[in-house]
Design a protein around this motif. Sequence first.
Motif, mmCIF file in Angstrom:
data_model
loop_
_atom_site.group_PDB
_atom_site.id
_atom_site.type_symbol
_atom_site.label_atom_id
_atom_site.label_comp_id
_atom_site.label_asym_id
_atom_site.label_seq_id
_atom_site.Cartn_x
_atom_site.Cartn_y
_atom_site.Cartn_z
ATOM 1 N N ARG A 1 -20.522 4.808 -30.259
ATOM 2 C CA ARG A 1 -21.787 5.291 -29.697
ATOM 3 C C ARG A 1 -21.777 5.336 -28.174
ATOM 4 O O ARG A 1 -22.518 6.131 -27.575
ATOM 5 C CB ARG A 1 -22.952 4.451 -30.212
ATOM 6 N N GLY B 1 -21.113 11.249 -37.279
ATOM 7 C CA GLY B 1 -22.418 11.705 -37.742
ATOM 8 C C GLY B 1 -22.446 12.136 -39.193
ATOM 9 O O GLY B 1 -23.249 12.989 -39.567
ATOM 10 N N LEU C 1 -25.965 8.854 -31.181
ATOM 11 C CA LEU C 1 -25.664 8.227 -32.466
ATOM 12 C C LEU C 1 -26.643 7.081 -32.739
ATOM 13 O O LEU C 1 -26.980 6.307 -31.846
ATOM 14 C CB LEU C 1 -24.246 7.669 -32.477
#
Length: 336
Positions: A190, A303, A196
């Motif tokens: 992240r 993702g 995210l």
Amino acid sequence: MLQATKRPDSPVSIIGAGIAGAWQALLFAQAGHTVTLHERGDAGMTDSTSHWAGGMLAPYCEAEVAEPIISRLGLRSLDIWRRELPDTPFNGSLVVAHPRERSDFERFARMTEGHRRLDAAGLAELEPSLEGRFRDALFFPTEGHVEPRRVLPKLHERIKAAGGTIKFDSDVTAEDLDGIVIDCRGLSAREEQPGLRGVKGEMILIETDEVQLSRPVRLIHPRWPLYVIPREQNLFMLGATSIETEDTGVSVRSALELLGAAYAVHPAFGEARIVEFGSGLRPAFPDNLPRIGIRGERIAVNGLYRHGFLIAPALAELTLAYVQRGQIDNEVMQCA
């Protein structure tokens, strides 16, 4: 159209041996690349999101709430699963509902395709344990499911058989590696991938020999579809919540809903033995869609949200096509 440097035989390092990284490593190794797969955890993979996944390969069912890109990637992935792991169970999946959720059941039928409606007799013929439980069901015959904790080791063995190397307890970043690097670290990435977030998915594992199912059963629920997935050795996984929080563990409310759903599918589940509670944080971008980010020889695959096992093979195929032929999928790829 964006262009890429064609590197058909380049060495490739992949970070993260969960479902996304495993499929990347397998397809690149099979294509002739020298592949090294790095995993910061041990071979048990107990800290990975994949460890807590449902493993459903259900692109038609997911179309009820997911964007069309998920169905496209998912349908392609089914072909890859069948090709690479031909023993993958493709027994279909079932969707059922009790009378109070009738309108939601009919909406689910309208929002999805690839199914046929079964009456009570047809459902009983398909799943004898469900005889007399529901007046009808939606049957998606081409869908499948895998058991994540069994299939990940199979993929890792396939990687090694194809000439790849797996290094567990290897906590590296892209900056530590040369050549083409594919980052599949999920939430651990992240800092490099703004936006995210973690979406908690909870599960309960139960054991009983009083119910036999050959395929996942989704029960329509006011908040989210809850499912019962058969495992080996009389085990069943109950899932899967989607909660916008990054804490861990299973809440009392979720446990009640998951166990209640199992009981609603069949009362014999009320006597089942609880084997395990657990949860995983699914990596998701704000739009809940997967992304292949490209910055030179640094590629990030992330993702996957709740669709990891469903779409990971197709994402790996897209990444390989980019590296080998410069092919771009504009729906998924972003180049910096």
